[in-house]
Design an enzyme around this catalytic site. Structure first.
Site, short mmCIF file in Angstrom:
data_model
loop_
_atom_site.label_atom_id
_atom_site.label_comp_id
_atom_site.label_asym_id
_atom_site.label_seq_id
_atom_site.Cartn_x
_atom_site.Cartn_y
_atom_site.Cartn_z
N TYR A 165 41.02 -25.49 28.67
CA TYR A 165 40.63 -24.49 28.65
C TYR A 165 40.85 -23.65 27.73
CZ TYR A 165 42.32 -23.56 33.26
OH TYR A 165 42.75 -23.18 34.90
N LYS B 273 50.33 -36.27 30.78
CA LYS B 273 49.76 -37.82 31.23
C LYS B 273 50.66 -38.69 29.93
CE LYS B 273 47.78 -39.18 34.34
NZ LYS B 273 48.18 -40.27 35.63
N ASP C 208 51.63 -36.40 37.78
CA ASP C 208 50.86 -36.65 39.07
C ASP C 208 51.60 -37.08 39.52
OD1 ASP C 208 50.68 -38.82 37.57
OD2 ASP C 208 49.59 -39.67 38.33
N ASP D 157 48.22 -25.16 35.60
CA ASP D 157 47.16 -24.22 37.17
C ASP D 157 47.50 -25.02 38.15
OD1 ASP D 157 44.71 -22.34 38.18
OD2 ASP D 157 43.68 -24.13 37.75
N ASP E 101 49.71 -23.51 41.78
CA ASP E 101 49.85 -23.50 43.02
C ASP E 101 49.38 -24.58 44.28
OD1 ASP E 101 47.65 -21.58 42.07
OD2 ASP E 101 45.85 -23.05 44.08
C1 IPM Z 1 45.09 -18.49 37.80
C2 IPM Z 1 43.62 -18.88 38.39
C3 IPM Z 1 43.05 -18.66 36.75
C4 IPM Z 1 43.54 -19.94 35.80
C5 IPM Z 1 42.00 -18.73 36.67
C6 IPM Z 1 41.11 -17.15 37.22
C7 IPM Z 1 40.21 -18.51 35.89
O1 IPM Z 1 43.39 -19.97 38.83
O2 IPM Z 1 45.73 -18.09 36.97
O3 IPM Z 1 46.23 -19.38 37.57
O4 IPM Z 1 42.51 -20.92 36.19
O5 IPM Z 1 43.84 -20.05 34.97
MG MG Z 2 44.69 -21.46 39.37
#
Ligand code: IPM
Ligand code: MG
Length: 367
Positions: free
Chosen positions: A142, A192, A224, A248, A252
């Site tokens: 990032y 990884k 993975d 990230d 999710d």
């Molecule tokens: C998160 C989001 C952020 C990230 C975005 C909005 C920059 O996806 O907080 O998970 O990628 O970190």
């Molecule tokens: Mg995210």
């Protein structure tokens, strides 16, 4: 009671409407529990760009550095898709994380009993699930340099760099081990190392830090395979520590195991400030959901639970944090649902404000 200072940044999309409900919850704690909060509110993301011409104004950043904790709603929206990279709403959030050096991002994924049928996985695979992802938040791909889109010969090349120093790995690993100690003493580190040198170093440093935590059962997984195991048998995990990008993605994935992104809070913590409290930013994991913004359909629970995390991690008010978390659970157990928790058919759903009302009613019952 000491006074706590809070900077509230509702942001974009559904951010402002869920934050309205959080404000009501905070007011409840001020009125009924005698907590003292000094609250400043400001803009971030697209909302800040519209007024200030930047997604994070320097004065907002200075305020963020001065307060005990920042509470953020969400940033982003289609209206801003064509903006230059440097002024996109997301840059505001990334700059806050970086400038406050919030290196440890705590993303709990807890499956509330009343919701275990909403998961895309079978009920018995997810019921009772309670895991915590600790995502490194201020380094890795990032932020690594070089980055950019460059011209090489007659074509362009897009470059990002995965980069981790030992001390960056060490501090997030230490945070994860300490959290594992407060939970079930199991930590799984994901990278990884089979492909990336940064992963080899990550594994080595995490292992070294582990020597100081003999009580914690440490394991390693390729990220993975970790994704696969998270969907196969998520309850095998207690705490997972991983880098910025894998974190990230995996967070999710873990979020969806629980049935709805609308339920999940997060805390981003940095080094202790002079007053001993960690620098901290709390935000729901869900995004700005522009498609439903402004219609009273959004679920305020993730943002309210993020405030519960602030009570716990910034203000050391575990008892009050539990009270708020219990109120949310009771409302769910009573069958109240916002539209995100009803799948296709949102007929019997309640509004954002009605959900806030119900949580306040449960809080009153807790007195
Ligand atoms: C998160 C989001 C952020 C990230 C975005 C909005 C920059 O996806 O907080 O998970 O990628 O970190
Ligand atoms: Mg995210």
């Amino acid at each position: 009671m000491p006074k706590f200072s809070l900077l509230i940044l509702p942001g974009d999309g559904i951010g402002p409407e869920v934050m309205t409900e959080v404000r009501r919850v905070i007011d409840w704690f001020i009125d009924k529990r005698n907590l003292g909060f000094d609250i400043i509110e400001d803009l971030v993301g697209g909302a800040a760009y519209d007024i200030y011409g930047t997604p994070l104004h320097d004065t907002t950043l200075a305020q963020a550095k001065a307060v005990d904790a920042v509470l953020l709603g969400a940033v982003g929206g289609p209206k801003y898709d064509d903006l230059d990279f440097d002024v996109k709403p997301e840059r505001g959030l990334l700059r806050l994380r970086k400038e406050l050096d919030l290196f440890a991002n705590l993303r709990p994924a807890q499956c509330f009993d009343a919701l275990s049928d909403f998961s895309s996985l079978k009920r018995d695979v997810v019921s009772g699930l309670d895991l915590l992802i600790v995502r490194e938040l201020t380094s890795g791909v990032y932020f690594g340099e070089p980055r950019g889109i460059f011209t090489e010969g007659n074509e362009r090349v897009g470059i990002n760099t995965q980069r981790y120093t030992e001390s960056e790995i060490e501090r997030v690993a230490k945070a994860a081990f300490e959290l594992a100690m407060q939970r079930n003493c199991r930590l799984c580190s994901m990278e990884k190392a089979n492909v990336m040198e940064s992963g080899v170093l990550w594994r080595e440093v995490v292992t070294r830090v582990g020597a100081d935590f003999p009580e914690v059962d440490l394991s390693h997984m390729y990220a993975d395979a970790g994704a696969m195991q998270l969907t196969r048998q998520p309850k095998q995990f207690d705490v997972i520590v991983t880098d910025n990008l894998f974190g990230d993605l995996l967070s999710d994935l873990a979020a969806m195991l629980t049935g709805s992104l609308g339920m999940l809070p997060s805390a981003s913590l940095g080094a202790p400030m002079d007053n001993g409290r960690p620098r901290a930013l709390y935000e729901p994991v869900h995004g700005s959901a522009p498609d439903i913004a402004g219609q009273g359909l959004s679920n305020p629970m993730a943002c309210i639970l993020s405030f519960a995390m602030a009570l716990r991690y910034s203000f050391k008010l575990d008892h009050e944090a539990n009270r708020l978390e219990m109120a949310v659970q009771s409302v769910l157990a009573d069958g109240l649902r916002t539209a995100d928790l009803l799948g296709e058919d949102g007929t019997d759903s309640v509004s954002t404000a009605a959900m806030g009302d119900a949580i306040l009613a449960q809080l009153n019952l807790s007195l």
